[in-house]
Design an enzyme around this catalytic site. Structure first.
Site, PDB file in Angstrom:
ATOM      1  N   PRO A   1       0.787  -1.226   0.000  1.00 46.17           N
ATOM      2  CA  PRO A   1       0.000   0.000   0.000  1.00 46.17           C
ATOM      3  C   PRO A   1       0.827   1.287   0.000  1.00 46.17           C
ATOM      4  CG  PRO A   1      -0.132  -1.107   2.123  1.00 46.17           C
ATOM      5  CD  PRO A   1       0.509  -2.069   1.168  1.00 46.17           C
ATOM      6  N   ASN A   2       0.334   2.224  -0.771  1.00 47.78           N
ATOM      7  CA  ASN A   2       0.877   3.589  -0.878  1.00 47.78           C
ATOM      8  C   ASN A   2       2.176   3.679  -1.671  1.00 47.78           C
ATOM      9  OD1 ASN A   2      -1.235   4.795   0.778  1.00 47.78           O
ATOM     10  ND2 ASN A   2      -0.272   3.711   2.474  1.00 47.78           N
TER      11      ASN A   2
ATOM     12  N   ARG B   1       4.965  10.927  -2.548  1.00 45.71           N
ATOM     13  CA  ARG B   1       4.679  10.668  -1.148  1.00 45.71           C
ATOM     14  C   ARG B   1       5.912  10.942  -0.280  1.00 45.71           C
ATOM     15  NH1 ARG B   1       4.737   4.559   1.297  1.00 45.71           N
ATOM     16  NH2 ARG B   1       3.990   5.113   3.357  1.00 45.71           N
TER      17      ARG B   1
ATOM     18  N   TYR C   1      11.037   8.964   1.036  1.00 45.66           N
ATOM     19  CA  TYR C   1      10.972   7.955  -0.023  1.00 45.66           C
ATOM     20  C   TYR C   1      11.558   8.398  -1.367  1.00 45.66           C
ATOM     21  CZ  TYR C   1       7.895   5.699   3.363  1.00 45.66           C
ATOM     22  OH  TYR C   1       7.392   5.118   4.499  1.00 45.66           O
TER      23      TYR C   1
ATOM     24  N   ASN D   1       8.054  -5.650  -0.840  1.00 43.43           N
ATOM     25  CA  ASN D   1       7.914  -4.520   0.081  1.00 43.43           C
ATOM     26  C   ASN D   1       6.432  -4.438   0.417  1.00 43.43           C
ATOM     27  OD1 ASN D   1       7.834  -2.199   1.551  1.00 43.43           O
ATOM     28  ND2 ASN D   1       8.991  -0.939   0.089  1.00 43.43           N
TER      29      ASN D   1
ATOM     30  N   ALA E   1       3.140  -0.880   4.818  1.00 43.51           N
ATOM     31  CA  ALA E   1       2.556  -0.876   6.170  1.00 43.51           C
ATOM     32  C   ALA E   1       2.077  -2.266   6.604  1.00 43.51           C
ATOM     33  CB  ALA E   1       1.409   0.123   6.225  1.00 43.51           C
TER      34      ALA E   1
ATOM     35  N   GLU F   1      12.692  -9.550   1.710  1.00 42.89           N
ATOM     36  CA  GLU F   1      11.909  -8.405   2.209  1.00 42.89           C
ATOM     37  C   GLU F   1      12.709  -7.121   1.996  1.00 42.89           C
ATOM     38  OE1 GLU F   1      11.013  -8.746   6.385  1.00 42.89           O
ATOM     39  OE2 GLU F   1      10.343  -6.657   6.529  1.00 42.89           O
TER      40      GLU F   1
ATOM     41  N   HIS G   1      12.721  -2.707   2.268  1.00 37.37           N
ATOM     42  CA  HIS G   1      12.142  -1.412   2.639  1.00 37.37           C
ATOM     43  C   HIS G   1      13.042  -0.299   2.150  1.00 37.37           C
ATOM     44  CE1 HIS G   1       9.160  -3.388   5.054  1.00 37.37           C
ATOM     45  NE2 HIS G   1      10.131  -4.149   5.537  1.00 37.37           N
TER      46      HIS G   1
ATOM     47  N   ARG H   1      12.858   4.497  12.684  1.00 36.37           N
ATOM     48  CA  ARG H   1      11.575   5.192  12.688  1.00 36.37           C
ATOM     49  C   ARG H   1      10.727   4.760  13.902  1.00 36.37           C
ATOM     50  NH1 ARG H   1       9.205   4.890   6.772  1.00 36.37           N
ATOM     51  NH2 ARG H   1       7.905   6.570   7.615  1.00 36.37           N
TER      52      ARG H   1
HETATM   53  C1  DQA Z   1       8.228   1.016   3.918  1.00 36.80           C
HETATM   54  C2  DQA Z   1       8.300   1.215   5.436  1.00 36.80           C
HETATM   55  C3  DQA Z   1       6.936   0.985   6.069  1.00 36.80           C
HETATM   56  O1  DQA Z   1       7.033   1.171   7.479  1.00 36.80           O
HETATM   57  C4  DQA Z   1       5.930   1.964   5.528  1.00 36.80           C
HETATM   58  O2  DQA Z   1       4.655   1.700   6.056  1.00 36.80           O
HETATM   59  C5  DQA Z   1       5.898   2.016   4.041  1.00 36.80           C
HETATM   60  C6  DQA Z   1       7.143   1.876   3.290  1.00 36.80           C
HETATM   61  C7  DQA Z   1       9.560   1.363   3.230  1.00 36.80           C
HETATM   62  O3  DQA Z   1       9.734   0.933   2.100  1.00 36.80           O
HETATM   63  O4  DQA Z   1      10.391   2.080   3.799  1.00 36.80           O
HETATM   64  O5  DQA Z   1       4.859   2.244   3.432  1.00 36.80           O
HETATM   65  O6  DQA Z   1       7.942  -0.352   3.669  1.00 36.80           O
END
Ligand code: DQA
Length: 138
Positions: free
Chosen positions: A10-11, A18, A23, A72, A75, A96, A98, A105
């Site tokens: 998501p997102n 964003r 990011y 990835n 959230a 995995e 990020h 964080r």
């Molecule tokens: C994320 C880190 C997550 O905590 C966050 O909710 C994201 C992006 C990252 O790529 O840094 O949406 O996965």
């Protein structure tokens, strides 16, 4: 030819727009094109969804066939038992990823339902985290 897939949660469709201070400014489409050019020797598939069940469906669909999954879950990493279980259920190894260093964080980002069953974890290197994950499969 090796078959890899990047699965974004998501997102992450908003990358470039964003929270650019966290990011970055590049859209994922631009980045993916660069990645595909650089790694013409591998097939790099891509899937993004804001919906938990769709991410689980995609993991099940590719998880007995592809050579590697770069996930990835955004959230959902920190909340989804279902995605964690899917990673455990499939055969294809999952790395995995990020973009940000989730450990620098908020506390709720320190928990991952993916990590216990991932082949490895790459985080904190910006979009380069994806590139490093791809390299781990080559
Ligand atoms: C994320 C880190 C997550 O905590 C966050 O909710 C994201 C992006 C990252 O790529 O840094 O949406 O996965």
């Amino acid at each position: 030819m090796k078959k890899l897939i990047i699965i974004n949660g998501p997102n992450l469709n908003l990358l470039g727009k964003r929270e650019p201070e966290i990011y970055g400014n590049l859209s994922f489409t631009e980045f993916l094109n660069q990645l595909k050019e650089k790694h013409a020797e591998v097939y790099i598939d891509y899937f993004q969804s804001n919906i938990e069940g769709e991410l689980i469906g995609k993991l099940q669909e590719v998880g007995f066939d592809y050579d590697g999954i770069i996930l990835n879950a955004a959230a959902y990493t920190h909340t989804s038992v279902g995605i964690g279980d899917a990673v455990k259920a499939i055969k294809t190894p999952v790395v995995e990823v990020h973009i940000s260093n989730t450990f620098s964080r908020e506390d709720f980002r320190h928990q991952s339902f993916i990590s216990p069953n991932a082949k490895g974890v790459v985080l904190g290197f910006g979009l380069q985290s994806y590139e490093l994950a791809i390299q781990s499969f080559l």
